[in-house]
Motif scaffolding. Structure first.
Motif, PDB file in Angstrom:
ATOM      1  N   SER A  27       0.834  -1.206   0.000  1.00  0.00           N
ATOM      2  CA  SER A  27       0.000   0.000   0.000  1.00  0.00           C
ATOM      3  C   SER A  27       0.867   1.253   0.000  1.00  0.00           C
ATOM      4  CB  SER A  27      -0.892   0.020   1.249  1.00  0.00           C
ATOM      5  OG  SER A  27      -1.767  -1.076   1.273  1.00  0.00           O
ATOM      6  N   LEU A  28       0.302   2.300  -0.548  1.00  0.00           N
ATOM      7  CA  LEU A  28       0.894   3.630  -0.502  1.00  0.00           C
ATOM      8  C   LEU A  28      -0.229   4.648  -0.367  1.00  0.00           C
ATOM      9  CD1 LEU A  28       3.625   3.703  -3.335  1.00  0.00           C
ATOM     10  CD2 LEU A  28       4.036   3.843  -0.867  1.00  0.00           C
ATOM     11  N   ARG A  29       0.098   5.794   0.211  1.00  0.00           N
ATOM     12  CA  ARG A  29      -0.857   6.901   0.308  1.00  0.00           C
ATOM     13  C   ARG A  29      -0.225   8.150  -0.299  1.00  0.00           C
ATOM     14  NH1 ARG A  29      -2.845  10.508   5.362  1.00  0.00           N
ATOM     15  NH2 ARG A  29      -5.060  10.765   4.824  1.00  0.00           N
ATOM     16  N   LEU A  30      -0.885   8.664  -1.325  1.00  0.00           N
ATOM     17  CA  LEU A  30      -0.442   9.892  -1.958  1.00  0.00           C
ATOM     18  C   LEU A  30      -1.205  11.075  -1.375  1.00  0.00           C
ATOM     19  CD1 LEU A  30      -0.327   8.810  -5.722  1.00  0.00           C
ATOM     20  CD2 LEU A  30       1.434   8.547  -3.960  1.00  0.00           C
ATOM     21  N   GLY A  73     -12.304  -0.654  -5.730  1.00  0.00           N
ATOM     22  CA  GLY A  73     -12.161  -1.636  -4.671  1.00  0.00           C
ATOM     23  C   GLY A  73     -10.769  -1.704  -4.080  1.00  0.00           C
ATOM     24  N   ARG A  74      -9.799  -1.045  -4.703  1.00  0.00           N
ATOM     25  CA  ARG A  74      -8.427  -1.056  -4.200  1.00  0.00           C
ATOM     26  C   ARG A  74      -7.958   0.338  -3.773  1.00  0.00           C
ATOM     27  NH1 ARG A  74      -4.289  -2.263  -7.478  1.00  0.00           N
ATOM     28  NH2 ARG A  74      -5.315  -1.475  -9.359  1.00  0.00           N
ATOM     29  N   GLN A 100      -5.461   6.728  -1.245  1.00  0.00           N
ATOM     30  CA  GLN A 100      -5.007   5.528  -0.549  1.00  0.00           C
ATOM     31  C   GLN A 100      -5.025   4.386  -1.549  1.00  0.00           C
ATOM     32  OE1 GLN A 100      -3.906   5.034   2.704  1.00  0.00           O
ATOM     33  NE2 GLN A 100      -3.412   2.971   1.970  1.00  0.00           N
ATOM     34  N   MET A 101      -3.872   3.777  -1.757  1.00  0.00           N
ATOM     35  CA  MET A 101      -3.736   2.716  -2.746  1.00  0.00           C
ATOM     36  C   MET A 101      -3.368   1.408  -2.043  1.00  0.00           C
ATOM     37  SD  MET A 101      -1.711   4.785  -5.766  1.00  0.00           S
ATOM     38  CE  MET A 101      -0.206   4.958  -4.814  1.00  0.00           C
ATOM     39  N   ASN A 102      -4.254   0.430  -2.133  1.00  0.00           N
ATOM     40  CA  ASN A 102      -4.041  -0.875  -1.529  1.00  0.00           C
ATOM     41  C   ASN A 102      -3.946  -1.954  -2.609  1.00  0.00           C
ATOM     42  OD1 ASN A 102      -4.284   0.335   1.053  1.00  0.00           O
ATOM     43  ND2 ASN A 102      -6.502   0.013   1.052  1.00  0.00           N
TER      44      ASN A 102
END
Length: 116
Positions: A17-20, A65-66, A81-83
C-alpha cells in the motif's frame, strides 16, 4: 496562480500500500474538483480517481475496490489511498485541480513503482 505539491510516492512490493497526498495553494476558490491521473511509460495519461467539492467520487475500473480518494477541504488537500498494488499500477501519478470554469492545474508528478 495555483500550485499543487504531491508527496507519498515510492517503491512498494506487489500487494503493498501507498498513500499519496496533494496540497493546493495560491488563488483557490470554491467549488473545485481534485483528482489523480497516472501515466505509465509509452501510455497516455489516464484518470485514476476524482472527487468533487461535494465529495462525489469517480474511479477508473482498474482501481475500484483497491484505491480510495478523499479530500480535506480545510487543508485544500486530496489523498489517494492505494491498496493491493500490482505492477500494472506502476506510473507517474499526477494531481489535478479543476475549477467550475474548467481552468485546471497539474502537480509535478510523483513516481509509484510496484516491484518485487
Amino acid at each position: 496562480q495555483v500550485q499543487l505539491v504531491e508527496s507519498g510516492g515510492g517503491l512498494v512490493q506487489p500487494g503493498g500500500s501507498l498513500r499519496l497526498s496533494c496540497t493546493a495553494s495560491g488563488n483557490i476558490f470554491s467549488p473545485f474538483a481534485m483528482g489523480w491521473y497516472r501515466q505509465a511509460p509509452g501510455k497516455q495519461r489516464e484518470l485514476v480517481a476524482s472527487i468533487t467539492s461535494g465529495d462525489r467520487v469517480n474511479y477508473a475500473d482498474s482501481v475500484k475496490g483497491r484505491f480510495t480518494i478523499s479530500r480535506d477541504n480545510a487543508k485544500n488537500t486530496v489523498y489517494l489511498q492505494m491498496n493491493s498494488l500490482n505492477p500494472e499500477d506502476t506510473a507517474v501519478y499526477y494531481c489535478n485541480l479543476r475549477f467550475a470554469n474548467n481552468w485546471e492545474y497539474w502537480g509535478q508528478g510523483t513516481q509509484v513503482t510496484v516491484s518485487s
